[in-house]
Design a protein around this motif. Structure first.
Motif: not given
Lengths: 266, 359
Positions: B151-158, B166-169
């Motif tokens: 799920d966080f891949v989608k949130i991260g890109f958004d 940059p967004a980091m998981i």
């Protein structure tokens, strides 16, 4: 200066007589390079080729860290400024993600042949469909004239003040010959911009490089052996003489690889 | 009906990348996250969606490929583990400076140095406080399950595109390697070239006659302009504060709470159950985003509880932010195993008793 008015020249300044004009692929920004430096001429040849091919709207260029860090101020198309040495990595991704765009890097010797060696070698070895323009003046110009990977033996720089001593400081790197040995390079050629004839040859080479990219041939790599009169602490005229006498024997001009085949011994 | 699969956390991230309309993945193998690029290569996403996948020559090259791709408006990502992220630090700083969106994931392993390939949470400072040079922040989100890895891949890109940053998981070796049931989200089509150009008018997509040239750079030699730019970045980070996410677990009547993220939060959840069985009123506050950090919620809880124990597999990094958030109102201590060792629920419960309740 003679007191002339335009009126005197009106019969002479005509489209038929025009031998020189500004290319719209360069901006109106005044070049920041030292008087006598070759960068401006190299920029112009690049811009003229892009204008003549009609690909300004499809071109994405990458500026390095070094004297040409501000190349994007002078070149009138989309550009990115890369971290030191990483331009071929940027170019790799841009070209793969926008395969219908023309992508090139413009890099100096410290950028391409020292800190960016890995990116250079691997982009060339993968045969990325890009153009690399490598301006080699044997010195770090922007940081004040330090020794570069391409500094000649015996050459004095601010970090080799008594001359480069190969046994202590290593040998100059002919990275152009090195990339020519890789299967991913399709066209490798070395030029200069110190005389009109050489400038014309460079322009022809840049045209070949971009035509290669149009046909997805892989890496076209063009070295421009240039002077750095400020860093070399010479007059522009003297630096060009010095370049002919010292740089050219070690970095001989001409084609190294054409149509994917070596045309001279490495 | 959802699309359920049993997957490793790393595989879930890879599948989610394809489904999130990612344009390009550029990465370099490193344990414990190599399954991401292995899964992608096996899936041949260039056939599924046209997504580009490339194994780069180094993490340095990977992050700079992201810079190029993001600068050209594309949705790009890479994943790595601790030493690899250190190598990327320069590029991340450049991307923050040049305002480029990208998605990164760190499947953290124990350090410093080559350390160990076992799980750790010792890269909190590196991720949340900077890592690279200069004043910059990343949006940081910490999954605690394989489901959240997806799920966080989608949130991260958004978030990356919303803030052009940059967004980091921030994951760890436990979440990356463990297998759980995951419900995969419906694929989002990759944007067309025209959509990329419309969404990213700032990107180097080719200078058409109707616009000025676009330049991607982090350089400004004029200090006054550079100061303006950094203040503009600051305003973005302030705006980002509203994206804060956290989870309260049994905090309503709690007298003590654990503060933990990622796999430590899972362990603390078990410790909460064990403590409750003994009659101790314990809860868990799980920060889901680490930047922005749930400061306000921690401050609110500080007026309710007697003490907090920050549990993280490190020598105590997030605990500093917990202490800042509660402004000295209550006792805050840290507990955590390091070097790739994972604390057990009973160790975490013992630590609460000795360091907070009895301490």
């Amino acid at each position: 200066m003679a007191d002339v008015t335009l009126d005197v020249w009106k019969d002479i300044i005509t489209p038929e007589n025009q031998v020189y004009r500004r290319t719209p692929v360069m901006t109106m920004k005044e070049l920041s390079y030292c008087p006598g430096c070759g960068h401006g001429t190299a920029h112009r040849m690049l811009a003229e080729v892009i204008e003549e091919m009609g690909i300004q709207s499809e071109t994405i260029g990458i500026a390095p860290v070094g004297c040409s860090v501000l190349a994007y101020e002078f070149l009138n198309f989309d550009m990115q400024q890369a971290a030191h040495g990483r331009a071929p990595a940027l170019a790799t991704a841009i070209k793969r993600l926008w395969p219908n765009r023309y992508v090139f890097t413009y890099q100096g010797d410290g950028d391409l042949a020292a800190i960016g060696t890995a990116e250079t070698i691997h982009a060339c070895n993968r045969g990325e469909n890009i153009v690399i323009i490598f301006v080699n003046n044997g010195i770090y110009g922007m940081t004040g004239g330090q020794m570069a990977p391409t500094t000649l033996p015996g050459m004095k720089t601010s970090t080799s003040p008594y001359g480069r001593e190969a046994i202590l400081m290593g040998n100059p790197l002919r990275i152009t010959e090195l990339v020519a040995a890789l299967p991913g390079t399709y066209y490798v050629s070395r030029h200069s911009v110190h005389k009109p004839g050489n400038v014309r040859k460079l322009k022809k080479a840049i045209r070949i490089a971009f035509e290669n990219q149009k046909e997805n041939k892989g890496v076209s790599f063009i070295e421009v052996v240039s002077n750095c009169n400020s860093g070399w602490k010479m007059t522009p005229v003297k630096s060009n003489e010095w370049m002919e006498e010292n740089m050219f024997p070690f970095y001989p001009l001409g084609d190294i690889k054409v149509d994917g085949k070596l045309v001279r011994e490495l | 009906m959802g699309d359920f699969k049993l997957m490793k956390g790393n595989e879930a991230v890879a599948e989610a990348a394809i489904r999130a309309g990612c344009d390009g993945y550029f990465g370099y193998p490193i344990t414990p996250q190599s399954e991401v690029i292995e899964y992608l290569m096996a899936q041949q996403p260039e056939k599924r969606t046209g997504m580009v996948v490339l194994q780069a020559e180094s993490e340095t090259a990977s992050i700079n490929m992201l810079y190029g791709g993001a600068g050209a408006g594309k949705r790009v990502m890479t994943t790595s583990s601790s030493p690899g992220i250190s190598l990327m630090a320069e590029g991340i700083s450049y991307m923050a400076g040049a305002e480029l969106p990208c998605l990164l994931m760190n499947v953290v392993r124990g350090g410093p140095g080559l350390g160990t390939i076992q799980p750790s949470q010792c890269d909190y400072f590196q991720t949340v406080k900077g890592g690279g040079h200069g004043d910059y922040r990343m949006f940081v989100i910490a999954p605690a399950s394989v489901q959240e890895m997806s799920d966080f891949v989608k949130i991260g890109f958004d978030m990356a595109f919303k803030y052009r940053n940059p967004a980091m998981i921030l994951s760890d070796g436990v979440i990356g390697q463990m297998m759980e049931k995951v419900e995969l989200f419906d694929p989002i089509p990759r944007r067309t070239d025209a959509e990329v150009i419309a969404e990213c008018p700032w990107a180097t997509t080719g200078k058409t006659p109707d616009r000025e040239r676009n330049i991607i750079t982090s350089l400004d030699l004029d200090s006054l302009k550079q100061e303006e730019h950094v203040m503009h970045l600051k305003a973005k980070y302030e705006a980002m504060q509203k994206e804060v996410m956290f989870e309260n677990i049994m905090t309503d009547d709690a007298e003590y709470i654990y503060v933990a993220y990622g796999s430590s939060a899972r362990i603390c959840q078990k410790a909460v159950d064990m403590a409750r069985a003994e009659g101790i009123k314990v809860g868990l506050l799980r920060p889901i985003t680490l930047y922005p950090f749930p400061e306000a919620e921690l401050l609110r809880l500080a007026s309710q509880v007697k003490g907090m124990l920050a549990v993280e597999m490190s020598l105590g990094q997030m605990v500093e932010d917990v202490r800042l958030a509660v402004r000295g109102k209550i006792k805050v201590e840290h507990y955590g195993r390091v070097g790739g060792m994972i604390h057990s629920p009973s160790q975490v419960l013992e630590a609460l008793k000795s360091q907070i309740i009895g301490g």
